[in-house]
Write an enzyme that holds these catalytic residues in place. Structure first.
Site, PDB file in Angstrom:
ATOM      1  N   HIS A   1       0.824  -1.212   0.000  1.00  0.00           N
ATOM      2  CA  HIS A   1       0.000   0.000   0.000  1.00  0.00           C
ATOM      3  C   HIS A   1       0.856   1.260   0.000  1.00  0.00           C
ATOM      4  O   HIS A   1       2.008   1.266   0.455  1.00  0.00           O
ATOM      5  CB  HIS A   1      -0.970   0.010   1.186  1.00  0.00           C
TER       6      HIS A   1
ATOM      7  N   ASP B   1      -0.683   4.458   0.997  1.00  0.00           N
ATOM      8  CA  ASP B   1      -1.165   5.427   1.977  1.00  0.00           C
ATOM      9  C   ASP B   1      -0.352   5.308   3.262  1.00  0.00           C
ATOM     10  O   ASP B   1       0.277   4.276   3.528  1.00  0.00           O
ATOM     11  CB  ASP B   1      -2.650   5.227   2.252  1.00  0.00           C
TER      12      ASP B   1
ATOM     13  N   ASP C   1       6.637   1.671   6.003  1.00  0.00           N
ATOM     14  CA  ASP C   1       5.230   1.292   5.976  1.00  0.00           C
ATOM     15  C   ASP C   1       4.451   2.208   5.046  1.00  0.00           C
ATOM     16  O   ASP C   1       3.926   3.222   5.473  1.00  0.00           O
ATOM     17  CB  ASP C   1       4.669   1.362   7.399  1.00  0.00           C
TER      18      ASP C   1
ATOM     19  N   GLU D   1      -5.063   1.240   3.099  1.00  0.00           N
ATOM     20  CA  GLU D   1      -4.796   0.177   4.068  1.00  0.00           C
ATOM     21  C   GLU D   1      -4.864   0.689   5.501  1.00  0.00           C
ATOM     22  O   GLU D   1      -5.339  -0.016   6.400  1.00  0.00           O
ATOM     23  CB  GLU D   1      -3.418  -0.436   3.789  1.00  0.00           C
ATOM     24  N   GLU D   2      -4.404   1.907   5.736  1.00  0.00           N
ATOM     25  CA  GLU D   2      -4.330   2.432   7.099  1.00  0.00           C
ATOM     26  C   GLU D   2      -5.685   2.868   7.646  1.00  0.00           C
ATOM     27  O   GLU D   2      -5.809   3.145   8.836  1.00  0.00           O
ATOM     28  CB  GLU D   2      -3.357   3.617   7.156  1.00  0.00           C
TER      29      GLU D   2
ATOM     30  N   ASP E   1       4.356  -6.082   4.306  1.00  0.00           N
ATOM     31  CA  ASP E   1       3.908  -4.988   5.164  1.00  0.00           C
ATOM     32  C   ASP E   1       4.045  -5.356   6.631  1.00  0.00           C
ATOM     33  O   ASP E   1       3.229  -4.968   7.456  1.00  0.00           O
ATOM     34  CB  ASP E   1       2.450  -4.648   4.829  1.00  0.00           C
TER      35      ASP E   1
ATOM     36  N   HIS F   1       4.738   4.155  12.212  1.00  0.00           N
ATOM     37  CA  HIS F   1       3.615   4.952  12.711  1.00  0.00           C
ATOM     38  C   HIS F   1       4.054   6.040  13.677  1.00  0.00           C
ATOM     39  O   HIS F   1       3.211   6.769  14.207  1.00  0.00           O
ATOM     40  CB  HIS F   1       2.544   4.079  13.380  1.00  0.00           C
TER      41      HIS F   1
END
Length: 467
Positions: free
Chosen positions: A86, A88, A118, A152-153, A176, A440
């Site tokens: 992904h 995003d 990520d 995805e997030e 991921d 994150h």
């Protein structure tokens, strides 16, 4: 077979691969307001367009699925393998120190920037793995498709849209997470909870509380506003609780109100033990203060009893559990807002395969119900398990061992990846589980050597599955 050619290929194209990752990092692609032709906002759409330009340049066959996802096909044969990543990213804070979030920087062999780990770095590794197989002219009897999504997030509605159109491949992996192979993803039970009441003017009282922004992120900040209480008493309590909780508290007075701030450490909700939860700390801190009796304060204290600071195992809530295959449950109280007339909170739990409605959902419904707090969601998401002895997983582990020299093994995680609902889908790479890449959080990075190594492994997997 082909290892020598792949080693030479990626040695020659290493810098090009890293520059492609940097191109994507420069695009802020957290979810934004939807626009015409941009289902998740301008940033994710621009990242997808940039990735499609990269794929076209590579000579892959590129297809745009309504700007939800794009696919990159290696050939026109029947698909044997999908690589699902992904573009995003989660939102950024203002506490980055090495570089700004969307200004990629290489330092000490690490590539810093939001999405480096990520999942833009791994996504590009997947594209370059396909390009390597193509450029080297390795004959294949099946197709490998790289699928890049943009939501995805925030719920993976992008990939749900894609699978309404296309069937899944016989085998799928998502780069991921961590190596070696993640064949077990825990289930989840996440919900908001709410309560309302009539304002009570008795002092001292809590005027407001706010902390957290997304249920799947351990919050690093929270703030409360108090009225009718001595500043020095609050400051003394802040100093004491900062030491006890591992979250830094401070207080100041403005316009006869006390503003309390908590600063913790962000983390992914699947690993709450890595973070320092500012929300649970703030709610627990406030519950210990000598506030006037009121319905609102009583409910805040009830929330703290259900989710005390540091209890990510769900023991106080009565849902602590574990099993041999998936390991222990984790739970994270991650978003909270409190006003003079109501509260709303959110929690995120990653539940063991042994969890069910009776030992998980119903227990929490009862715990909140006793405090007259309403739980919004009553649907659990089941766990995901692909047997470790399947031919697909044996192939992934063999390729991992071939290029790393390390023993491959299957592991379980609390995080859910794109492959959670796929019959034969697992997470495979891209990160080294011994390295904290600040996923994150601030100063997210990917180890460049690890990204290049991953691309080699992915290329070998493509060859072994699709020949």
């Amino acid at each position: 077979m082909y290892q020598k050619q792949l080693e030479e290929y990626f040695a020659a194209h290493r810098d090009e691969m890293i520059e492609d990752i940097c191109t994507l990092i420069r695009i802020p692609s957290d979810r934004q307001e939807a626009r015409d032709g941009m289902p998740f906002g301008e940033g994710p759409a621009k990242a997808l367009e940039a990735a499609m330009e990269i794929g076209c340049r590579m000579g892959l066959s590129v297809t745009d699925y309504d700007h939800y996802v794009a696919t990159f096909d290696l050939n026109e044969q029947e698909r044997g393998l999908d690589i699902l990543a992904h573009l995003d990213v989660v939102p950024v804070g203002d506490d980055w120190t090495v570089t700004k979030p969307f200004e990629p920087k290489i330092l000490d062999g690490k590539l810093y920037g939001r999405g480096s780990a990520d999942d833009k770095g791994p996504a590009v590794a997947g594209l370059w793995a396909a390009k390597a197989v193509k450029d080297l002219g390795i004959p294949l009897s099946k197709n490998c498709r790289v699928i890049l999504g943009t939501d995805e997030e925030s719920g993976s509605s992008d990939i749900a849209h894609y699978y309404q159109i296309e069937k899944e491949a016989p085998a799928t992996f998502s780069p991921d997470a961590d190596f070696p192979v993640i064949n077990v993803e825990k289930g989840s039970y996440s919900s908001d909870f709410t309560a309302q009441w009539t304002e009570d003017e008795k002092l001292p009282r809590i005027l407001s509380v706010k902390g957290g922004f997304r249920r799947n992120v351990i919050p690093d900040k929270a703030e409360a506003v108090l009225e009718g209480i001595d500043l020095e008493k609050i400051r003394s309590a802040c100093a004491q609780y900062s030491v006890e909780s591992g979250v830094a508290f401070e207080a100041e007075e403005k316009n006869h109100k006390i503003f309390v701030k908590a600063k913790g450490r962000a983390a992914h909700a699947s690993t709450p033990e890595v973070g320092a939860n500012a929300v649970t700390a703030m709610v627990e801190f406030l519950s210990r203060l000598p506030m006037a009796d009121s319905e609102g304060f009583s409910k805040l204290c009830a929330v703290s009893r259900i989710f005390p600071h540091g209890d990510w195992a769900g023991e106080a809530a009565g849902v602590k559990m574990s099993d041999e295959v998936s390991g222990p449950l984790t739970i994270a109280f991650s978003v909270f807002e409190y006003s003079l007339t109501g509260l709303i909170g959110m929690f995120d739990s990653r539940v063991s395969l042994c969890a069910n409605d009776q030992n998980m959902r119903d227990v929490l419904v009862d715990a909140f119900g006793k405090a007259e707090i309403h739980l919004g969601n009553l649907t659990m998401r089941p766990g995901h398990h692909v047997p470790a002895d399947s031919p697909f997983i044996r192939t992934l582990l063999r390729c991992y061992e071939q290029y790393t020299g390390k023993k491959g093994e299957c592991i379980a995680i609390g995080g859910g990846t794109y492959t959670h609902n796929l019959r034969n889908g697992v997470a495979f790479g891209c990160a080294d589980p011994t390295v904290d890449n600040h996923m994150h959080g601030a100063d997210e990075f990917a180890v460049i050597d690890q990204l290049v190594l991953s691309a080699k492994i992915f290329a070998q997997v493509i060859i072994d599955i699709c020949q």
